[in-house]
Scaffold this active site. Structure first.
Site, PDB file in Angstrom:
ATOM      1  N   LYS A   7      32.562  20.114 -21.404  1.00 21.48           N
ATOM      2  CA  LYS A   7      33.807  20.858 -21.666  1.00 21.48           C
ATOM      3  C   LYS A   7      34.288  20.641 -23.089  1.00 21.48           C
ATOM      4  O   LYS A   7      34.898  21.533 -23.674  1.00 21.48           O
ATOM      5  CB  LYS A   7      34.885  20.483 -20.649  1.00 21.48           C
ATOM      6  CG  LYS A   7      34.574  21.043 -19.271  1.00 21.48           C
ATOM      7  CD  LYS A   7      35.820  21.343 -18.463  1.00 21.48           C
ATOM      8  CE  LYS A   7      35.460  22.083 -17.194  1.00 21.48           C
ATOM      9  NZ  LYS A   7      36.519  22.070 -16.190  1.00 21.48           N
ATOM     10  N   LYS A  55      24.399  26.101 -14.112  1.00 17.68           N
ATOM     11  CA  LYS A  55      25.159  26.153 -12.862  1.00 17.68           C
ATOM     12  C   LYS A  55      25.984  27.450 -12.769  1.00 17.68           C
ATOM     13  O   LYS A  55      26.483  27.911 -13.796  1.00 17.68           O
ATOM     14  CB  LYS A  55      26.097  24.934 -12.874  1.00 17.68           C
ATOM     15  CG  LYS A  55      26.893  24.715 -11.629  1.00 17.68           C
ATOM     16  CD  LYS A  55      27.872  23.571 -11.830  1.00 17.68           C
ATOM     17  CE  LYS A  55      29.110  24.009 -12.590  1.00 17.68           C
ATOM     18  NZ  LYS A  55      30.274  23.131 -12.458  1.00 17.68           N
ATOM     19  N   LYS A  99      32.788  29.267 -12.244  1.00 18.45           N
ATOM     20  CA  LYS A  99      33.949  30.182 -12.214  1.00 18.45           C
ATOM     21  C   LYS A  99      34.289  30.714 -13.593  1.00 18.45           C
ATOM     22  O   LYS A  99      34.753  31.823 -13.752  1.00 18.45           O
ATOM     23  CB  LYS A  99      35.212  29.418 -11.785  1.00 18.45           C
ATOM     24  CG  LYS A  99      35.327  29.019 -10.367  1.00 18.45           C
ATOM     25  CD  LYS A  99      36.732  28.403 -10.170  1.00 18.45           C
ATOM     26  CE  LYS A  99      36.755  27.282  -9.168  1.00 18.45           C
ATOM     27  NZ  LYS A  99      36.654  25.950  -9.747  1.00 18.45           N
TER      28      LYS A  99
HETATM   29  P1  TYM Z   1      35.526  22.789  -8.947  1.00 21.19           P
HETATM   30  O1  TYM Z   1      36.795  23.539  -8.814  1.00 21.19           O
HETATM   31  O2  TYM Z   1      34.741  22.945 -10.206  1.00 21.19           O
HETATM   32  O3  TYM Z   1      34.562  23.168  -7.766  1.00 21.19           O
HETATM   33  C1  TYM Z   1      34.992  23.120  -6.401  1.00 21.19           C
HETATM   34  C2  TYM Z   1      33.824  22.665  -5.541  1.00 21.19           C
HETATM   35  O4  TYM Z   1      32.728  23.571  -5.680  1.00 21.19           O
HETATM   36  C3  TYM Z   1      31.553  22.852  -6.030  1.00 21.19           C
HETATM   37  N1  TYM Z   1      30.740  23.705  -6.910  1.00 21.19           N
HETATM   38  C4  TYM Z   1      29.467  24.034  -6.692  1.00 21.19           C
HETATM   39  N2  TYM Z   1      28.629  23.711  -5.694  1.00 21.19           N
HETATM   40  C5  TYM Z   1      27.382  24.228  -5.755  1.00 21.19           C
HETATM   41  N3  TYM Z   1      26.941  25.037  -6.750  1.00 21.19           N
HETATM   42  C6  TYM Z   1      27.762  25.388  -7.766  1.00 21.19           C
HETATM   43  N4  TYM Z   1      27.342  26.193  -8.731  1.00 21.19           N
HETATM   44  C7  TYM Z   1      29.091  24.866  -7.762  1.00 21.19           C
HETATM   45  N5  TYM Z   1      30.147  25.003  -8.607  1.00 21.19           N
HETATM   46  C8  TYM Z   1      31.147  24.273  -8.083  1.00 21.19           C
HETATM   47  C9  TYM Z   1      32.047  21.614  -6.758  1.00 21.19           C
HETATM   48  O5  TYM Z   1      31.090  20.588  -6.736  1.00 21.19           O
HETATM   49  C10 TYM Z   1      33.291  21.285  -5.962  1.00 21.19           C
HETATM   50  O6  TYM Z   1      32.966  20.536  -4.803  1.00 21.19           O
HETATM   51  N6  TYM Z   1      36.894  18.135 -10.070  1.00 21.19           N
HETATM   52  C11 TYM Z   1      36.785  19.087  -8.983  1.00 21.19           C
HETATM   53  C12 TYM Z   1      38.092  19.338  -8.252  1.00 21.19           C
HETATM   54  C13 TYM Z   1      38.741  18.097  -7.723  1.00 21.19           C
HETATM   55  C14 TYM Z   1      38.271  17.322  -6.635  1.00 21.19           C
HETATM   56  C15 TYM Z   1      39.264  16.286  -6.457  1.00 21.19           C
HETATM   57  C16 TYM Z   1      37.159  17.393  -5.805  1.00 21.19           C
HETATM   58  C17 TYM Z   1      39.916  17.572  -8.157  1.00 21.19           C
HETATM   59  N7  TYM Z   1      40.230  16.478  -7.395  1.00 21.19           N
HETATM   60  C18 TYM Z   1      39.123  15.349  -5.442  1.00 21.19           C
HETATM   61  C19 TYM Z   1      37.029  16.437  -4.799  1.00 21.19           C
HETATM   62  C20 TYM Z   1      37.999  15.427  -4.628  1.00 21.19           C
HETATM   63  C21 TYM Z   1      36.332  20.419  -9.559  1.00 21.19           C
HETATM   64  O7  TYM Z   1      36.541  20.708 -10.695  1.00 21.19           O
HETATM   65  O8  TYM Z   1      35.771  21.252  -8.645  1.00 21.19           O
END
Ligand code: TYM
Length: 353
Positions: A133, A215, A218
């Site tokens: 990032k 990957k 979003k």
């Molecule tokens: P975020 O918002 O990027 O993604 C949400 C969830 O989706 C999964 N994910 C994917 N899985 C498979 N293939 C992909 N291309 C893909 N892109 C995203 C992510 O692994 C995630 O599980 N830091 C976290 C949010 C967060 C969080 C937490 C998660 C904040 N606090 C506490 C767990 C526990 C995040 O940015 O996820």
């Protein structure tokens, strides 16, 4: 976590107590339209864990985390609602799980401060998400982006979480949360449960349809690279037809065949079929047929979710109600952990009246 423990009522008169349910927690950032990667890597498993009835579940929209990247406020408000609507539409049931918005539970930011003081500069510098990032948003490498994992650790540790269902990309953040818990427990005695990641094989890492070594994300500006939950059937089919693959034709996993490997993975995660079954099913057929089949199964999965999202977005009062109840329940438990932490480090709590 008595207020959400749905296990049988406590036994009386010396009978054995029912086992306490384990806690499952996970969050999603409202930083763009939710993708097929988010659904297959995370949300689908959140629903399965909830429906197993074996866990007390907390699921939330990580709105505070989204601020580490500059957001347009109007857009962010919309994305927060949409994130919550997708959770509900995908099958998260507020009668079974605690659903809330991270910023509504002030203990997250408070515990994050404490945990920041037990998180090392060196370990934060090693986070691949921070490196990625800061390269992508070179003009806004803010302190929040750097300390992001301490807030995420607070999200998890506040609830004595046992399992965190996430995609592969969050594994490193889970490891640092465990390290922080372990460090704190080592100094002050058992305060936090050390959480385990829960990552399923098929959906763990869904790749971009345009650049299958990257990957699916979003925030990808190339809309052909990602499938979102709000895409129409026609858009989904079109994007799969255009998906980048190699010059071969055999539907079989293989070294260097990133595009087709990704499509097989998606097909497997959506249908529950194994890679071997899929390879057998498409024996003698070409990439064209397989891309079409992928588009169709994905459209069939996304359609009912998309339709429900639209209904929820027309009923924001209901979403507000769910979040209000969720934040109330979450904060009661979060406060207990926060006070325990404050006491352990030597802070003096305000005296009760
Ligand atoms: P975020 O918002 O990027 O993604 C949400 C969830 O989706 C999964 N994910 C994917 N899985 C498979 N293939 C992909 N291309 C893909 N892109 C995203 C992510 O692994 C995630 O599980 N830091 C976290 C949010 C967060 C969080 C937490 C998660 C904040 N606090 C506490 C767990 C526990 C995040 O940015 O996820």
């Amino acid at each position: 976590m008595s207020e959400i423990n749905t296990a049988a009522p406590a036994a009386q008169n010396g009978e054995a107590k029912p086992a306490k349910k384990k806690i499952s927690l996970s969050f999603i950032q409202p930083s763009g339209a939710i993708t097929l990667g988010n659904y297959l890597g995370a949300l689908k498993n959140w629903v399965a864990i909830q429906d197993s009835g074996e866990f007390n579940c907390l699921y939330a929209v990580a709105d505070l985390h989204a601020l580490t990247v500059r957001q347009d406020p109007k857009n962010l408000r919309q994305q927060i609602y949409q994130g919550l609507a997708v959770l509900l539409a995908a099958g998260i049931d507020p009668e079974k799980s605690i659903v809330f918005q991270q910023s509504h539970v002030h203990q997250h930011a408070e515990l994050a401060w404490i945990l920041n003081c037990y998180t090392m500069f060196g370990e934060l510098s090693r986070m691949t998400q921070f490196k990625d990032k800061s390269a992508k948003y070179a003009d806004n490498i803010n302190a929040g982006l750097f300390t992001y994992p301490a807030l995420m650790a607070a999200d998890i540790l506040l609830y004595q979480t046992d399992y965190v269902p996430v995609g592969q990309d969050q594994k490193q953040h889970l490891e640092i949360a465990r390290d922080i818990a372990n460090r704190f427990n080592g100094i002050y005695g058992k305060t936090f449960t050390e959480p385990e990641p829960y990552i399923t094989k098929a959906g763990a890492r869904i790749m971009s349809l345009a650049e299958p070594t990257k990957k699916m994300s979003k925030s990808d500006p190339n809309k052909n690279a990602i499938i979102t939950i709000m895409d129409t059937d026609a858009e989904i089919i079109k994007k799969f037809k255009r998906a980048v693959t190699d010059s071969g034709s055999e539907v079989r996993m293989g070294e260097g065949k990133d595009g087709i490997n990704n499509l097989i993975n998606i097909y497997s995660a959506v249908t529950g079929k194994s890679v071997e079954e899929i390879e057998r099913e498409f024996e003698g057929k070409g990439y064209g047929d397989f891309k079409m089949a992928c588009g169709e199964v994905v459209a069939d999965t996304v359609r009912p979710i998309r339709e429900k999202v639209t209904d929820y977005m027309n009923n924001k009062d209901y979403i507000d109600e769910v979040c209000k109840k969720g934040a109330f329940m979450a904060s009661r438990f979060a406060q207990r952990t926060l006070e325990k932490t404050y006491k352990k480090v030597g802070l003096v709590l305000p005296k009760a009246d």
